[in-house]
Design a protein around this motif. Structure first.
Motif: not given
Length: 190
Positions: A29-45, A72-80
């Motif tokens: 579910d967290e991975l799917r949430r990471q597909g909803d938006a990208t970080l500013e400046g990146y061309r991919i989610t 999963l190496h960046d799964i922590g991006d959203g919270l940390a």
């Protein structure tokens, strides 16, 4: 907590098992949430980045621990975002070999070789780990699978392809010494 009885804690343990069994679902579910938006400046989610990284690992012949660790190496991006590497490592640590979790935990500092000079930072900060047995694995992980995986045109496999692998890894007994294999450094590719 100190006033809990043995019966209280046996009840909690029994009730916690179904929740623990759903860990893979929460991770997906967290991975799917990471597909909803990208970080500013990146061309991919962030999901796209994980899928590209994992696809590269799989195509290189990596085993399931490396593939799931890479996914999963960046799964922590959203919270940390400031310590996402360590956060991500803690998510996978109970279920993968120790070298995979070590690489995920340290990939942030190893990635600095590619960009730190643009900020006036030490691009060789990773050299503090040069004597660690996983140094080369982490350098290779970053070069092969992480830094190259920001390509909006890369033909990554979809999340559904990796879901069975995620479920298999998170179904393992946590901290099983036969899985963790403390001290063993595995090859990134077969």
């Amino acid at each position: 907590m100190k006033d809990g009885t043995k019966a209280d804690y046996e009840l909690l343990e029994r009730l916690e098992k179904p929740y623990v069994a759903l860990t893979a679902d929460r991770v997906l579910d967290e991975l799917r949430r990471q597909g909803d938006a990208t970080l500013e400046g990146y061309r991919i989610t962030r999901l796209d980045h994980g899928l590209q990284s994992a696809t590269r690992a799989e195509r290189d012949g990596a085993d399931i621990d490396w593939i799931v660790g890479t996914l999963l190496h960046d799964i922590g991006d959203g919270l940390a975002p400031q310590n996402h590497d360590r956060f991500s490592a803690e998510v996978i640590r109970p279920f993968v070999r120790w070298d995979v979790s070590w690489v995920v935990e340290h990939h942030g500092i190893f990635q600095m070789i590619y960009y730190a000079h643009h900020y006036g930072w030490d691009e060789n900060a990773r050299d503090a780990f040069k004597d660690h047995p996983c140094f080369e694995s982490c350098a290779e992980f970053c070069e092969r699978w992480d830094q190259a995986s920001f390509d909006p045109d890369y033909d990554a496999k979809p999340l559904i392809h990796f879901e069975p692998m995620v479920r298999e890894v998170f179904a393992r007994k946590a901290y099983d010494p036969d899985v963790i294999r403390e001290g063993y450094v595995s090859p990134l590719v077969a």
